[in-house]
Design a protein around this motif. Sequence first.
Motif, PDB file in Angstrom:
ATOM      1  N   MET A   1      14.500 -11.938  -4.269  1.00  0.00           N
ATOM      2  CA  MET A   1      13.138 -12.366  -3.565  1.00  0.00           C
ATOM      3  C   MET A   1      13.461 -11.892  -2.105  1.00  0.00           C
ATOM      4  SD  MET A   1      11.430 -13.177  -5.778  1.00  0.00           S
ATOM      5  CE  MET A   1       9.602 -13.786  -5.056  1.00  0.00           C
ATOM      6  N   ALA A   2      14.473 -11.671  -1.777  1.00  0.00           N
ATOM      7  CA  ALA A   2      14.874 -10.858  -0.362  1.00  0.00           C
ATOM      8  C   ALA A   2      13.881  -9.621  -0.190  1.00  0.00           C
ATOM      9  CB  ALA A   2      16.007 -10.771   0.149  1.00  0.00           C
ATOM     10  N   VAL A   3      13.355  -9.277   0.987  1.00  0.00           N
ATOM     11  CA  VAL A   3      12.787  -8.036   1.214  1.00  0.00           C
ATOM     12  C   VAL A   3      13.596  -6.915   2.149  1.00  0.00           C
ATOM     13  CG1 VAL A   3      10.585  -7.125   2.052  1.00  0.00           C
ATOM     14  CG2 VAL A   3      10.431  -8.887   0.763  1.00  0.00           C
ATOM     15  N   VAL A   4      14.231  -7.725   3.177  1.00  0.00           N
ATOM     16  CA  VAL A   4      15.041  -6.959   4.035  1.00  0.00           C
ATOM     17  C   VAL A   4      16.215  -7.549   3.998  1.00  0.00           C
ATOM     18  CG1 VAL A   4      13.296  -6.040   5.357  1.00  0.00           C
ATOM     19  CG2 VAL A   4      14.592  -8.334   6.090  1.00  0.00           C
TER      20      VAL A   4
ATOM     21  N   ARG B   1       0.960  -1.073  -0.076  1.00  0.00           N
ATOM     22  CA  ARG B   1      -0.114  -0.049   0.103  1.00  0.00           C
ATOM     23  C   ARG B   1       0.886   1.256  -0.006  1.00  0.00           C
ATOM     24  NH1 ARG B   1      -3.974  -1.755   3.713  1.00  0.00           N
ATOM     25  NH2 ARG B   1      -2.891  -0.796   5.444  1.00  0.00           N
ATOM     26  N   SER B   2       2.224   1.240   0.344  1.00  0.00           N
ATOM     27  CA  SER B   2       3.111   2.360   0.547  1.00  0.00           C
ATOM     28  C   SER B   2       3.656   2.531  -0.763  1.00  0.00           C
ATOM     29  CB  SER B   2       3.884   1.889   1.670  1.00  0.00           C
ATOM     30  OG  SER B   2       3.415   1.819   2.675  1.00  0.00           O
ATOM     31  N   GLY B   3       3.411   1.448  -1.805  1.00  0.00           N
ATOM     32  CA  GLY B   3       4.022   1.794  -3.009  1.00  0.00           C
ATOM     33  C   GLY B   3       5.269   1.018  -3.258  1.00  0.00           C
ATOM     34  N   ILE B   4       5.785   0.241  -2.265  1.00  0.00           N
ATOM     35  CA  ILE B   4       7.121  -0.494  -2.155  1.00  0.00           C
ATOM     36  C   ILE B   4       6.841  -2.123  -2.976  1.00  0.00           C
ATOM     37  CG2 ILE B   4       8.667  -1.426  -0.889  1.00  0.00           C
ATOM     38  CD1 ILE B   4       8.014   0.622   1.319  1.00  0.00           C
ATOM     39  N   ASP B   5       7.599  -2.123  -4.008  1.00  0.00           N
ATOM     40  CA  ASP B   5       7.233  -3.168  -4.861  1.00  0.00           C
ATOM     41  C   ASP B   5       8.243  -4.227  -5.306  1.00  0.00           C
ATOM     42  OD1 ASP B   5       8.662  -1.920  -6.498  1.00  0.00           O
ATOM     43  OD2 ASP B   5       7.313  -1.887  -8.237  1.00  0.00           O
ATOM     44  N   ARG B   6       9.059  -4.783  -4.182  1.00  0.00           N
ATOM     45  CA  ARG B   6       9.940  -5.851  -4.317  1.00  0.00           C
ATOM     46  C   ARG B   6       9.238  -6.996  -4.626  1.00  0.00           C
ATOM     47  NH1 ARG B   6      15.071  -5.193  -3.711  1.00  0.00           N
ATOM     48  NH2 ARG B   6      15.544  -7.610  -3.482  1.00  0.00           N
ATOM     49  N   PRO B   7       9.680  -7.782  -5.646  1.00  0.00           N
ATOM     50  CA  PRO B   7       9.059  -9.139  -5.729  1.00  0.00           C
ATOM     51  C   PRO B   7       8.617 -10.103  -4.681  1.00  0.00           C
ATOM     52  CG  PRO B   7      11.300  -9.038  -6.825  1.00  0.00           C
ATOM     53  CD  PRO B   7      11.136  -7.785  -6.167  1.00  0.00           C
ATOM     54  N   GLY B   8       9.742  -9.884  -3.846  1.00  0.00           N
ATOM     55  CA  GLY B   8       9.612 -10.906  -2.793  1.00  0.00           C
ATOM     56  C   GLY B   8       8.253 -10.505  -1.585  1.00  0.00           C
ATOM     57  N   ILE B   9       7.671  -9.436  -1.743  1.00  0.00           N
ATOM     58  CA  ILE B   9       6.946  -9.070  -0.545  1.00  0.00           C
ATOM     59  C   ILE B   9       5.799  -9.905  -0.725  1.00  0.00           C
ATOM     60  CG2 ILE B   9       5.446  -7.280   0.055  1.00  0.00           C
ATOM     61  CD1 ILE B   9       7.318  -5.095  -1.146  1.00  0.00           C
TER      62      ILE B   9
ATOM     63  N   MET C   1      13.996 -12.090   5.116  1.00  0.00           N
ATOM     64  CA  MET C   1      15.455 -11.470   5.252  1.00  0.00           C
ATOM     65  C   MET C   1      16.531 -12.328   4.177  1.00  0.00           C
ATOM     66  SD  MET C   1      18.040 -11.516   8.541  1.00  0.00           S
ATOM     67  CE  MET C   1      17.031 -10.381   9.358  1.00  0.00           C
ATOM     68  N   GLY C   2      17.109 -11.681   3.440  1.00  0.00           N
ATOM     69  CA  GLY C   2      18.257 -12.460   2.615  1.00  0.00           C
ATOM     70  C   GLY C   2      19.180 -11.473   2.259  1.00  0.00           C
ATOM     71  N   ASN C   3      19.962 -12.055   1.292  1.00  0.00           N
ATOM     72  CA  ASN C   3      21.105 -11.128   0.814  1.00  0.00           C
ATOM     73  C   ASN C   3      20.587  -9.933  -0.076  1.00  0.00           C
ATOM     74  OD1 ASN C   3      23.591 -10.778  -1.278  1.00  0.00           O
ATOM     75  ND2 ASN C   3      24.394 -11.708   0.607  1.00  0.00           N
ATOM     76  N   SER C   4      21.081  -8.916   0.011  1.00  0.00           N
ATOM     77  CA  SER C   4      20.657  -7.831  -1.083  1.00  0.00           C
ATOM     78  C   SER C   4      20.619  -8.094  -2.144  1.00  0.00           C
ATOM     79  CB  SER C   4      21.570  -6.473  -0.773  1.00  0.00           C
ATOM     80  OG  SER C   4      21.626  -6.012   0.425  1.00  0.00           O
ATOM     81  N   SER C   5      21.482  -8.968  -2.824  1.00  0.00           N
ATOM     82  CA  SER C   5      21.500  -9.242  -4.262  1.00  0.00           C
ATOM     83  C   SER C   5      20.472 -10.329  -4.558  1.00  0.00           C
ATOM     84  CB  SER C   5      22.863  -9.737  -4.470  1.00  0.00           C
ATOM     85  OG  SER C   5      22.994 -11.167  -3.709  1.00  0.00           O
ATOM     86  N   ASP C   6      19.661 -10.733  -3.710  1.00  0.00           N
ATOM     87  CA  ASP C   6      18.591 -11.878  -3.755  1.00  0.00           C
ATOM     88  C   ASP C   6      17.498 -11.012  -4.244  1.00  0.00           C
ATOM     89  OD1 ASP C   6      16.645 -13.972  -3.748  1.00  0.00           O
ATOM     90  OD2 ASP C   6      17.131 -14.508  -1.743  1.00  0.00           O
TER      91      ASP C   6
END
Length: 434
Positions: free
Chosen positions: A380-383, A206-214, A373-378
């Motif tokens: 599907m990771a969100v944080v 809803r905040s407009g954040i659209d990482r694929p893993g969300i 949680m995951g690596n920044s290069s992943d």
Amino acid sequence: MSARNQLPIVVVGAGSGGVVVASRLAADPSISVLLLESRSALGGSSLRNYMVGMTGMHDDYEWERDFRCTGWNWDAARKTFAAMPDILHAVQPSEAGQVDVALVEAAVAAGIPRGEHVARDSYSNQGAGFCSLTMRNGVRHSVLETYLAPLGNQTNMSVRVNAVVDSVVMEAARAVGVRLAGGEYIEARGVVVCAGALATPVLLRRSGIDRPGIGVGLQDHPSFAMTMALRQQQQSAIRIGANVRTSSQKGNADIHVLSLNETDESGMFGALIAGVMRVYSRGEVKYDLASGTGVAMFNQLSDERDREAMRDAARFTYKLASSNSVSRIAGAVLSDTDGTPAQWLSDATDNEIDNWVLRQVGAYSHAACSCAMGNSSDDMAVVNARAEVIECQNLWLCDASILPTLPRANTHLPVVMVANRVSEMLLETLSESS
Ligand SMILES: Cc1cc2nc3c(=O)[nH]c(=O)nc-3n(C[C@H](O)[C@H](O)[C@H](O)COP(=O)(O)OP(=O)(O)OC[C@H]3O[C@@H](n4cnc5c(N)ncnc54)[C@H](O)[C@@H]3O)c2cc1C
């Protein structure tokens, strides 16, 4: 100190994760904290959970090895668990209910070693014993008593209930505040979203954040119950007082059976609740753009490995349910809410068990892993490993949603452990930026 740094860190959601992070940040008098909770009371799930306290198995926490989350391993988790206030009360035999006692006896008769400290034992694949509950002096000890109460009336901490956060306000990928459902805007130094595994992904979308893993990767422990018609009314005040841990044919420490001393107010029914604790199936919190809401789809037992473990759990639980110890307290054991006697399980085929389990399976109320949680290069990771939303600034997540995988434990204490570690990282980051 810059004007922005004098603004509050806004913590969204006062549950297990949110209360810990808000309280730990507020312990530093130079940080202003505003805790916002959508309900009329603080505490979230920690206020209504069954209080079963458990850390899980050591290799549940090797997230650096398994998910490239730098610094997240058993050694760090173990130290954090050990540093947390000890609020676990070991249920005494004199307090235990009849179903608790029967479960422990039946498990020992089935060859499971008696374990006094199943809750804190992160190495034994098997054990049967009374639970450790998050309570003191006979009453629930939630994160409110453990973390919030010691702060007293500290002036750098404000709390608002009935404050539904609609969205995080972003400016060029930087969190600058939150918008409440009524339209009110609250400016913030940074925002920590702790709305729980089902609400956090929706709030981010809803905040407009659209990482694929969300929203993707949602898990819960699949569980089923075998109900017992008790011969005598339940007397104990303890709701769930015993736990058995065992292993399926292909897994380790991946089956738990808990005793539920009463399933309703009559006190004449109890249950054995079995859960598969090593979970491979994953679902999703699906976001509906038009309505701005989400729907949780757990996809439980979609992975064959979970179905196999569930079969073993069903046979093991039936073995306990048909033991002399259980027969002494229960006139009948039922395999469903229609009142079907559970005897058919004694010679059921794999197929019959699979069909039954698929009808009976339910969630364990341990929803997690929806913003992993995951690596920044992943992708599907969100944080990242510091719980920062990847590619955003001043925005952190701190609740069950960020677990990359479910531990083999009930999730309250694992979430509190994670929240303690994230709090330490946040304190470090905030002190560097002040
Ligand atoms: C019925 C039940 C029984 C359980 N039993 C056990 C048990 O015996 N042992 C165990 O270890 N675990 C148990 N659990 C699981 C455990 O309690 C949870 O995993 C844990 O509390 C999750 O913490 P959290 O911080 O992720 O979410 P929560 O504690 O659920 O906190 C999220 C908070 O965010 C608030 N919120 C959501 N959206 C918004 C918004 N838009 N604005 C503001 N606030 C918002 C919610 O109202 C809530 O207070 C149980 C859970 C349930 C529901």
